[in-house]
Design a protein around this motif. Structure first.
Motif, mmCIF file in Angstrom:
data_model
loop_
_atom_site.group_PDB
_atom_site.id
_atom_site.type_symbol
_atom_site.label_atom_id
_atom_site.label_comp_id
_atom_site.label_asym_id
_atom_site.label_seq_id
_atom_site.Cartn_x
_atom_site.Cartn_y
_atom_site.Cartn_z
ATOM 1 N N LEU A 37 -13.249 21.686 14.641
ATOM 2 C CA LEU A 37 -12.015 20.908 14.532
ATOM 3 C C LEU A 37 -12.279 19.623 13.758
ATOM 4 O O LEU A 37 -11.497 19.235 12.886
ATOM 5 C CB LEU A 37 -11.450 20.590 15.919
ATOM 6 C CG LEU A 37 -10.190 19.729 15.926
ATOM 7 C CD1 LEU A 37 -9.054 20.418 15.187
ATOM 8 C CD2 LEU A 37 -9.787 19.403 17.359
ATOM 9 N N GLY A 38 -13.397 18.972 14.054
ATOM 10 C CA GLY A 38 -13.757 17.765 13.317
ATOM 11 C C GLY A 38 -13.922 18.023 11.832
ATOM 12 O O GLY A 38 -13.524 17.206 11.001
ATOM 13 N N GLU A 43 -11.883 17.208 6.465
ATOM 14 C CA GLU A 43 -11.515 17.682 5.131
ATOM 15 C C GLU A 43 -10.220 17.044 4.644
ATOM 16 O O GLU A 43 -10.000 16.948 3.445
ATOM 17 C CB GLU A 43 -11.343 19.200 5.127
ATOM 18 C CG GLU A 43 -12.626 19.971 5.171
ATOM 19 C CD GLU A 43 -12.391 21.474 5.180
ATOM 20 O OE1 GLU A 43 -11.225 21.904 5.130
ATOM 21 O OE2 GLU A 43 -13.379 22.210 5.248
ATOM 22 N N GLN A 44 -9.388 16.618 5.562
ATOM 23 C CA GLN A 44 -8.102 16.030 5.181
ATOM 24 C C GLN A 44 -8.213 14.536 4.886
ATOM 25 O O GLN A 44 -7.269 13.929 4.375
ATOM 26 C CB GLN A 44 -7.060 16.285 6.271
ATOM 27 C CG GLN A 44 -6.837 17.758 6.566
ATOM 28 C CD GLN A 44 -6.673 18.583 5.312
ATOM 29 O OE1 GLN A 44 -5.840 18.276 4.462
ATOM 30 N NE2 GLN A 44 -7.472 19.623 5.159
ATOM 31 N N LEU A 45 -9.345 13.926 5.196
ATOM 32 C CA LEU A 45 -9.506 12.501 4.920
ATOM 33 C C LEU A 45 -9.547 12.205 3.424
ATOM 34 O O LEU A 45 -8.989 11.201 2.979
ATOM 35 C CB LEU A 45 -10.778 11.978 5.592
ATOM 36 C CG LEU A 45 -10.754 11.905 7.111
ATOM 37 C CD1 LEU A 45 -12.097 11.413 7.632
ATOM 38 C CD2 LEU A 45 -9.637 10.991 7.587
ATOM 39 N N ILE A 46 -10.184 13.059 2.651
ATOM 40 C CA ILE A 46 -10.292 12.823 1.208
ATOM 41 C C ILE A 46 -8.920 12.856 0.536
ATOM 42 O O ILE A 46 -8.586 11.921 -0.202
ATOM 43 C CB ILE A 46 -11.282 13.818 0.555
ATOM 44 C CG1 ILE A 46 -12.663 13.704 1.196
ATOM 45 C CG2 ILE A 46 -11.338 13.636 -0.953
ATOM 46 C CD1 ILE A 46 -13.276 12.317 1.132
ATOM 47 N N CYS A 67 -1.413 18.746 5.390
ATOM 48 C CA CYS A 67 -2.571 18.711 6.292
ATOM 49 C C CYS A 67 -2.485 19.711 7.439
ATOM 50 O O CYS A 67 -3.456 20.399 7.729
ATOM 51 C CB CYS A 67 -2.746 17.301 6.856
ATOM 52 S SG CYS A 67 -3.096 16.083 5.575
ATOM 53 N N VAL A 68 -1.342 19.774 8.098
ATOM 54 C CA VAL A 68 -1.220 20.624 9.290
ATOM 55 C C VAL A 68 -1.544 22.087 8.988
ATOM 56 O O VAL A 68 -2.287 22.711 9.745
ATOM 57 C CB VAL A 68 0.166 20.464 9.951
ATOM 58 C CG1 VAL A 68 0.384 21.495 11.031
ATOM 59 C CG2 VAL A 68 0.317 19.052 10.504
ATOM 60 N N PRO A 69 -1.042 22.667 7.879
ATOM 61 C CA PRO A 69 -1.394 24.072 7.613
ATOM 62 C C PRO A 69 -2.889 24.286 7.431
ATOM 63 O O PRO A 69 -3.425 25.304 7.847
ATOM 64 C CB PRO A 69 -0.639 24.400 6.324
ATOM 65 C CG PRO A 69 0.477 23.427 6.282
ATOM 66 C CD PRO A 69 -0.050 22.172 6.915
ATOM 67 N N LYS A 70 -3.574 23.321 6.832
ATOM 68 C CA LYS A 70 -5.010 23.477 6.601
ATOM 69 C C LYS A 70 -5.802 23.304 7.888
ATOM 70 O O LYS A 70 -6.859 23.906 8.054
ATOM 71 C CB LYS A 70 -5.473 22.474 5.550
ATOM 72 C CG LYS A 70 -4.866 22.766 4.193
ATOM 73 C CD LYS A 70 -5.176 21.678 3.207
ATOM 74 C CE LYS A 70 -4.433 21.939 1.903
ATOM 75 N NZ LYS A 70 -4.529 20.810 0.994
ATOM 76 N N ILE A 71 -5.304 22.490 8.796
ATOM 77 C CA ILE A 71 -5.994 22.281 10.065
ATOM 78 C C ILE A 71 -5.705 23.418 11.040
ATOM 79 O O ILE A 71 -6.592 23.924 11.708
ATOM 80 C CB ILE A 71 -5.598 20.925 10.687
ATOM 81 C CG1 ILE A 71 -6.108 19.776 9.816
ATOM 82 C CG2 ILE A 71 -6.128 20.791 12.108
ATOM 83 C CD1 ILE A 71 -5.593 18.411 10.225
ATOM 84 N N PRO A 76 2.627 26.507 5.492
ATOM 85 C CA PRO A 76 3.361 25.243 5.426
ATOM 86 C C PRO A 76 4.837 25.459 5.698
ATOM 87 O O PRO A 76 5.380 26.537 5.421
ATOM 88 C CB PRO A 76 3.140 24.765 3.992
ATOM 89 C CG PRO A 76 2.664 25.939 3.236
ATOM 90 C CD PRO A 76 2.067 26.898 4.212
ATOM 91 N N PRO A 77 5.502 24.451 6.250
ATOM 92 C CA PRO A 77 6.935 24.591 6.505
ATOM 93 C C PRO A 77 7.678 24.768 5.189
ATOM 94 O O PRO A 77 7.335 24.153 4.181
ATOM 95 C CB PRO A 77 7.319 23.290 7.203
ATOM 96 C CG PRO A 77 6.231 22.338 6.874
ATOM 97 C CD PRO A 77 4.998 23.144 6.622
#
Length: 86
Positions: A37-38, A43-46, A67-71, A76-77
């Motif tokens: 999870l981390g 990965e979304q920080l960049i 971000c949400v779809p990748k996590i 994606p909506p």
């Protein structure tokens, strides 16, 4: 659905190999999942930093779409569906 099945079967195969070798998995499952999870969040920080440096706003809509779809692994909506629902 196929990637999930392949991932599960790969995990079962590796678990069986570990059992045959009489070794335990390298990390307790909860710790391993927290680490994964981390990694996904990290990965979304960049993209977030790049967006901030470009002077673009970081909105909840952007976060949900990018971000949400990748996590979470969900699609994606759809913007059209969001426009129809009021």
């Amino acid at each position: 659905m196929k990637p999930y099945v392949v991932s599960l079967l790969s995990g079962v195969l590796v678990g069986a190999i570990y059992a045959l070798m009489q070794v335990h998995s390298p990390a307790p499952p909860v710790i391993a999942l927290c680490g994964l999870l981390g990694m996904l969040v990290g990965e979304q920080l960049i993209p977030l930093i790049r967006r901030l440096r470009a002077g673009q706003p970081v909105t909840l809509t952007w976060f949900r779409h990018e971000c949400v779809p990748k996590i979470s692994g969900t699609p994606p909506p759809d913007a059209d569906n969001n426009a129809k629902v009021k």
